[in-house]
Write a protein that holds these residues in place. Structure first.
Motif, PDB file in Angstrom:
ATOM      1  N   LEU A  62      23.568  -6.794  -9.865  1.00 55.94           N
ATOM      2  CA  LEU A  62      22.125  -6.904  -9.601  1.00 55.94           C
ATOM      3  C   LEU A  62      21.857  -7.310  -8.166  1.00 55.94           C
ATOM      4  O   LEU A  62      22.558  -8.152  -7.604  1.00 55.94           O
ATOM      5  CB  LEU A  62      21.542  -8.005 -10.473  1.00 55.94           C
ATOM      6  N   LEU A  63      20.825  -6.742  -7.605  1.00 56.47           N
ATOM      7  CA  LEU A  63      20.387  -7.141  -6.268  1.00 56.47           C
ATOM      8  C   LEU A  63      18.863  -7.228  -6.266  1.00 56.47           C
ATOM      9  O   LEU A  63      18.182  -6.359  -6.818  1.00 56.47           O
ATOM     10  CB  LEU A  63      20.868  -6.106  -5.242  1.00 56.47           C
ATOM     11  N   GLY A  64      18.347  -8.304  -5.660  1.00 49.66           N
ATOM     12  CA  GLY A  64      16.904  -8.418  -5.469  1.00 49.66           C
ATOM     13  C   GLY A  64      16.610  -8.109  -4.011  1.00 49.66           C
ATOM     14  O   GLY A  64      16.854  -7.005  -3.527  1.00 49.66           O
ATOM     15  N   SER A  67      18.702 -11.648   0.074  1.00 47.71           N
ATOM     16  CA  SER A  67      18.670 -12.726   1.069  1.00 47.71           C
ATOM     17  C   SER A  67      19.578 -13.895   0.704  1.00 47.71           C
ATOM     18  O   SER A  67      19.614 -14.894   1.421  1.00 47.71           O
ATOM     19  CB  SER A  67      17.233 -13.220   1.272  1.00 47.71           C
ATOM     20  N   ASN A  68      20.305 -13.762  -0.406  1.00 47.32           N
ATOM     21  CA  ASN A  68      21.256 -14.824  -0.757  1.00 47.32           C
ATOM     22  C   ASN A  68      22.540 -14.227  -1.317  1.00 47.32           C
ATOM     23  O   ASN A  68      23.199 -14.841  -2.146  1.00 47.32           O
ATOM     24  CB  ASN A  68      20.622 -15.775  -1.783  1.00 47.32           C
ATOM     25  N   ILE A  82      16.279  -4.721  -8.240  1.00 50.10           N
ATOM     26  CA  ILE A  82      15.012  -5.125  -8.863  1.00 50.10           C
ATOM     27  C   ILE A  82      13.902  -4.999  -7.819  1.00 50.10           C
ATOM     28  O   ILE A  82      13.966  -5.622  -6.757  1.00 50.10           O
ATOM     29  CB  ILE A  82      15.087  -6.588  -9.370  1.00 50.10           C
ATOM     30  N   ALA A 112       9.739  -9.922 -11.887  1.00 47.43           N
ATOM     31  CA  ALA A 112      10.909 -10.339 -11.104  1.00 47.43           C
ATOM     32  C   ALA A 112      10.933  -9.742  -9.700  1.00 47.43           C
ATOM     33  O   ALA A 112      11.385 -10.377  -8.752  1.00 47.43           O
ATOM     34  CB  ALA A 112      12.183  -9.952 -11.849  1.00 47.43           C
ATOM     35  N   GLY A 139      12.984 -13.314  -0.376  1.00 48.47           N
ATOM     36  CA  GLY A 139      13.585 -12.883  -1.641  1.00 48.47           C
ATOM     37  C   GLY A 139      12.567 -12.613  -2.723  1.00 48.47           C
ATOM     38  O   GLY A 139      11.354 -12.660  -2.500  1.00 48.47           O
ATOM     39  N   THR A 140      13.090 -12.333  -3.910  1.00 46.73           N
ATOM     40  CA  THR A 140      12.242 -11.941  -5.038  1.00 46.73           C
ATOM     41  C   THR A 140      12.016 -13.120  -5.985  1.00 46.73           C
ATOM     42  O   THR A 140      12.798 -14.074  -6.013  1.00 46.73           O
ATOM     43  CB  THR A 140      12.928 -10.812  -5.833  1.00 46.73           C
ATOM     44  N   GLN A 147      19.233 -19.766  -8.168  1.00 48.54           N
ATOM     45  CA  GLN A 147      19.762 -20.962  -7.500  1.00 48.54           C
ATOM     46  C   GLN A 147      18.703 -22.073  -7.450  1.00 48.54           C
ATOM     47  O   GLN A 147      18.820 -22.995  -6.671  1.00 48.54           O
ATOM     48  CB  GLN A 147      20.310 -20.621  -6.112  1.00 48.54           C
ATOM     49  N   GLY A 150      14.568 -24.257  -3.429  1.00 45.78           N
ATOM     50  CA  GLY A 150      13.902 -25.511  -3.108  1.00 45.78           C
ATOM     51  C   GLY A 150      13.711 -25.662  -1.616  1.00 45.78           C
ATOM     52  O   GLY A 150      14.441 -25.065  -0.822  1.00 45.78           O
ATOM     53  N   ALA A 151      12.705 -26.433  -1.245  1.00 45.28           N
ATOM     54  CA  ALA A 151      12.454 -26.725   0.168  1.00 45.28           C
ATOM     55  C   ALA A 151      11.390 -27.818   0.271  1.00 45.28           C
ATOM     56  O   ALA A 151      10.483 -27.886  -0.569  1.00 45.28           O
ATOM     57  CB  ALA A 151      11.970 -25.472   0.905  1.00 45.28           C
ATOM     58  N   ARG A 186      20.396 -26.250  -6.366  1.00 39.19           N
ATOM     59  CA  ARG A 186      20.842 -24.884  -6.026  1.00 39.19           C
ATOM     60  C   ARG A 186      21.779 -24.344  -7.104  1.00 39.19           C
ATOM     61  O   ARG A 186      22.792 -23.708  -6.815  1.00 39.19           O
ATOM     62  CB  ARG A 186      21.537 -24.839  -4.654  1.00 39.19           C
ATOM     63  N   VAL A 200      16.803 -11.286 -14.873  1.00 35.55           N
ATOM     64  CA  VAL A 200      15.513 -11.956 -15.062  1.00 35.55           C
ATOM     65  C   VAL A 200      14.446 -10.878 -14.907  1.00 35.55           C
ATOM     66  O   VAL A 200      14.416 -10.171 -13.892  1.00 35.55           O
ATOM     67  CB  VAL A 200      15.316 -13.080 -14.017  1.00 35.55           C
ATOM     68  N   ARG A 248       9.157 -23.853   9.349  1.00 39.92           N
ATOM     69  CA  ARG A 248      10.214 -22.861   9.085  1.00 39.92           C
ATOM     70  C   ARG A 248      10.341 -21.893  10.260  1.00 39.92           C
ATOM     71  O   ARG A 248      11.445 -21.551  10.669  1.00 39.92           O
ATOM     72  CB  ARG A 248       9.920 -22.098   7.786  1.00 39.92           C
ATOM     73  N   PRO A 364      27.468 -11.272  -5.482  1.00 47.55           N
ATOM     74  CA  PRO A 364      26.866 -11.105  -6.813  1.00 47.55           C
ATOM     75  C   PRO A 364      27.948 -10.843  -7.865  1.00 47.55           C
ATOM     76  O   PRO A 364      28.926 -10.159  -7.584  1.00 47.55           O
ATOM     77  CB  PRO A 364      25.967  -9.870  -6.658  1.00 47.55           C
TER      78      PRO A 364
HETATM   79  C1  LIG Z   1      15.923 -17.162   6.443  1.00 48.31           C
HETATM   80  C2  LIG Z   1      16.219 -17.621   5.043  1.00 48.31           C
HETATM   81  C3  LIG Z   1      15.712 -18.828   4.594  1.00 48.31           C
HETATM   82  C4  LIG Z   1      15.978 -19.274   3.295  1.00 48.31           C
HETATM   83  N1  LIG Z   1      15.452 -20.464   2.896  1.00 48.31           N
HETATM   84  C5  LIG Z   1      15.697 -20.917   1.649  1.00 48.31           C
HETATM   85  C6  LIG Z   1      15.149 -22.164   1.216  1.00 48.31           C
HETATM   86  O1  LIG Z   1      14.421 -22.837   1.932  1.00 48.31           O
HETATM   87  N2  LIG Z   1      15.447 -22.583  -0.037  1.00 48.31           N
HETATM   88  C7  LIG Z   1      16.228 -21.848  -0.885  1.00 48.31           C
HETATM   89  O2  LIG Z   1      16.455 -22.300  -2.015  1.00 48.31           O
HETATM   90  N3  LIG Z   1      16.746 -20.665  -0.501  1.00 48.31           N
HETATM   91  C8  LIG Z   1      16.504 -20.179   0.731  1.00 48.31           C
HETATM   92  N4  LIG Z   1      17.040 -18.983   1.134  1.00 48.31           N
HETATM   93  C9  LIG Z   1      17.887 -18.212   0.198  1.00 48.31           C
HETATM   94  C10 LIG Z   1      17.126 -17.089  -0.558  1.00 48.31           C
HETATM   95  O3  LIG Z   1      15.899 -16.824   0.048  1.00 48.31           O
HETATM   96  C11 LIG Z   1      16.870 -17.457  -2.028  1.00 48.31           C
HETATM   97  O4  LIG Z   1      18.070 -17.785  -2.676  1.00 48.31           O
HETATM   98  C12 LIG Z   1      16.189 -16.314  -2.789  1.00 48.31           C
HETATM   99  O5  LIG Z   1      15.820 -16.758  -4.073  1.00 48.31           O
HETATM  100  C13 LIG Z   1      17.080 -15.080  -2.917  1.00 48.31           C
HETATM  101  O6  LIG Z   1      16.288 -14.020  -3.427  1.00 48.31           O
HETATM  102  P1  LIG Z   1      16.774 -12.516  -3.328  1.00 48.31           P
HETATM  103  O7  LIG Z   1      15.862 -11.691  -4.158  1.00 48.31           O
HETATM  104  O8  LIG Z   1      16.921 -12.111  -1.924  1.00 48.31           O
HETATM  105  O9  LIG Z   1      18.202 -12.640  -4.038  1.00 48.31           O
HETATM  106  P2  LIG Z   1      19.476 -11.696  -3.877  1.00 48.31           P
HETATM  107  O10 LIG Z   1      20.218 -12.067  -2.654  1.00 48.31           O
HETATM  108  O11 LIG Z   1      19.121 -10.279  -4.059  1.00 48.31           O
HETATM  109  O12 LIG Z   1      20.313 -12.184  -5.142  1.00 48.31           O
HETATM  110  C14 LIG Z   1      20.844 -13.484  -5.199  1.00 48.31           C
HETATM  111  C15 LIG Z   1      21.619 -13.624  -6.516  1.00 48.31           C
HETATM  112  O13 LIG Z   1      20.720 -13.537  -7.606  1.00 48.31           O
HETATM  113  C16 LIG Z   1      21.044 -12.430  -8.452  1.00 48.31           C
HETATM  114  N5  LIG Z   1      19.755 -11.830  -8.832  1.00 48.31           N
HETATM  115  C17 LIG Z   1      18.823 -11.288  -8.010  1.00 48.31           C
HETATM  116  N6  LIG Z   1      17.755 -10.895  -8.730  1.00 48.31           N
HETATM  117  C18 LIG Z   1      18.030 -11.191 -10.018  1.00 48.31           C
HETATM  118  C19 LIG Z   1      17.318 -11.018 -11.252  1.00 48.31           C
HETATM  119  N7  LIG Z   1      16.094 -10.465 -11.310  1.00 48.31           N
HETATM  120  N8  LIG Z   1      17.914 -11.435 -12.402  1.00 48.31           N
HETATM  121  C20 LIG Z   1      19.149 -12.003 -12.395  1.00 48.31           C
HETATM  122  N9  LIG Z   1      19.863 -12.187 -11.259  1.00 48.31           N
HETATM  123  C21 LIG Z   1      19.305 -11.788 -10.091  1.00 48.31           C
HETATM  124  C22 LIG Z   1      21.911 -11.499  -7.617  1.00 48.31           C
HETATM  125  O14 LIG Z   1      22.798 -10.761  -8.437  1.00 48.31           O
HETATM  126  C23 LIG Z   1      22.646 -12.499  -6.740  1.00 48.31           C
HETATM  127  O15 LIG Z   1      23.735 -13.046  -7.444  1.00 48.31           O
HETATM  128  C24 LIG Z   1      16.778 -18.493   2.424  1.00 48.31           C
HETATM  129  C25 LIG Z   1      17.289 -17.265   2.875  1.00 48.31           C
HETATM  130  C26 LIG Z   1      17.009 -16.829   4.167  1.00 48.31           C
HETATM  131  C27 LIG Z   1      17.545 -15.506   4.622  1.00 48.31           C
END
Ligand SMILES: Cc1cc2nc3c(=O)[nH]c(=O)nc-3n(C[C@H](O)[C@H](O)[C@H](O)COP(=O)(O)OP(=O)(O)OC[C@H]3O[C@@H](n4cnc5c(N)ncnc54)[C@H](O)[C@@H]3O)c2cc1C
Length: 378
Positions: A62-64, A67-68, A82, A112, A139-140, A147, A150-151, A186, A200, A248, A364
């Motif tokens: 899975l990929l959202g 960003s993580n 997603i 989601a 992110g999504t 995770q 939080g912030a 986290r 999700v 930020r 992932p």
């Molecule tokens: C500049 C920057 C700042 C950030 N600041 C913060 C911060 O302040 N606090 C913080 O907590 N995080 C922060 N992050 C991390 C990130 O933004 C979060 O973890 C965010 O929730 C990731 O979302 P995403 O959709 O990009 O996840 P992805 O990178 O696409 O996925 C992350 C993980 O979740 C799984 N996943 C994705 N979508 C789903 C779904 N629908 N169901 C089940 N599993 C899924 C994926 O398989 C992967 O394992 C930051 C990142 C960046 C780049």
């Protein structure tokens, strides 16, 4: 945990893309290709993707928003991406489940694939408090519980009501309460026992309609200082979100120009006795309360800086000059190069402080079919 019936659904066919370049779909810009990819916005589309993957016996990743995620050069099998639903409820990206303008708290439901930062902006503009400290997190919405984002003194656990989770194995949609999500620092059940097991589909959050006596979380030092400087004696969700966005933007590099995944390491949590020894030696060590009894959370950025590694570069990876907790792909780094660099940083901190840094972003986890889920089981 409750199960939803899906009898009224119409089956849809999956649209499969082949050999898809995901380099721009992950915020670290790590070179990555998906062997096959299906974009999903609804339960029907997730079911169609499951049906296809099961028939072909393909692992599902899975990929959202990416960003993580630490993306490898090739993701074998099927990537399910997603994405946001095409149109929101009434022009908004969320719908209100609690009716009546006089009810103090409001439960909202969000798909989601909705962009988290957009959700925060829309709820704040609608006078709903609860998400303002989490403004501008990329992110999504669906990845937020993974995770427990939080912030600035708030985490998703403070507002999460429940999550709808589509289970690849059973083909069931499960409703998990916030307690059943087992959110920690986290961390969550989705990173443990449920890692890779499903998607999700939607998230429900409990927010507060803003009133004169609404309570906000403004004690986080950087936020408190910013609000004081702005002369905000009676903050609102909007003024807090504005302050958080300004902090930020001043501290964190923008992934579009400096590819990164935000904080690369978690703030380590150490036992009170170890902390007391550190404090004696380093009286200025920044620290925060931990949710774990008898433990203290230490700022990982400070530990890295004390090792002389702020703005340190090796090959195509660097710690950011303003925020050393952020690792930046300065051009052309792949996952192996990034992990080697991260190990160097963690090793330096371990040598100096005897503290092990734990990575925040992870590769992932893929769902793999068991023998009993051969095509006839679809
Ligand atoms: C500049 C920057 C700042 C950030 N600041 C913060 C911060 O302040 N606090 C913080 O907590 N995080 C922060 N992050 C991390 C990130 O933004 C979060 O973890 C965010 O929730 C990731 O979302 P995403 O959709 O990009 O996840 P992805 O990178 O696409 O996925 C992350 C993980 O979740 C799984 N996943 C994705 N979508 C789903 C779904 N629908 N169901 C089940 N599993 C899924 C994926 O398989 C992967 O394992 C930051 C990142 C960046 C780049």
């Amino acid at each position: 945990m409750s199960r939803h019936s899906a009898s009224a659904e119409r089956p849809v066919a999956a649209h499969v893309e082949y050999d898809v370049d995901l380099t721009t779909a992950n915020s670290l810009a790590l070179p990555c290709r998906a062997e096959r990819l299906i974009r999903c916005r609804s339960l029907q589309e997730l079911r169609a993707a499951r049906h296809y993957a099961c028939a072909e016996q393909l692992p599902i990743t899975l990929l959202g928003g990416g960003s993580n995620s630490l993306c490898p050069p090739t993701i074998e099998g099927l990537v399910v991406k997603i994405e946001a639903p095409l149109s929101g409820a009434g022009g908004r990206c969320y719908s209100e489940l609690t009716q009546g303008a006089d009810s103090r708290s409001v439960i909202i439901e969000v798909a989601a694939g909705v962009n988290w930062a957009q959700l925060v902006a829309e709820t704040v503009a609608a006078g709903l408090a609860g998400l303002e400290n989490l403004a501008l997190i990329p992110g999504t919405v669906g990845a937020a519980p993974i995770q427990n984002i939080g912030a600035y003194g708030v985490e998703l656990a403070d507002v999460l009501h429940s999550v709808d989770f589509y289970d690849w194995h059973s083909d069931q949609l499960l409703s998990l309460s916030v307690q059943e999500c087992q959110l920690g620092y986290r961390d969550s059940r989705f990173k443990g026992e449920l890692a890779g097991q499903g998607a999700v589909l939607s998230v429900r959050l409990t927010l507060q309609r803003e009133r004169a006596d609404t309570r906000y979380q403004t004690s986080y030092p950087a936020l408190a200082t910013a609000l004081r400087k702005a002369g905000e004696n009676a903050p609102s969700a909007a003024s807090i979100a504005r302050a958080v966005c300004a902090i930020r933007r001043s501290k964190l590099p923008e992934p579009a120009t400096e590819p990164n995944a935000g904080s690369f390491f978690k703030n380590p949590v150490v036992a009170q006795e170890q902390f007391a020894r550190l404090l004696q030696r380093y009286p200025a060590i920044p620290h925060y309360p931990s949710a774990i009894d008898g433990c203290v959370k230490i700022a990982a950025a400070w530990l890295i800086e004390q090792c002389g590694l702020k703005g340190y570069r090796s090959g195509a990876v660097a710690t950011h000059a303003r925020q050393p907790l952020v690792l930046v792909n300065v051009g052309g780094a792949d996952l192996a190069a990034l992990l080697t660099f991260a190990e160097q940083i963690a090793e330096a901190v371990k040598q100096k402080f005897a503290i092990a840094l734990e990575r925040e972003p992870q590769p992932p986890t893929a769902f793999v079919w068991s023998q009993s889920e051969a095509p006839s089981a679809v």
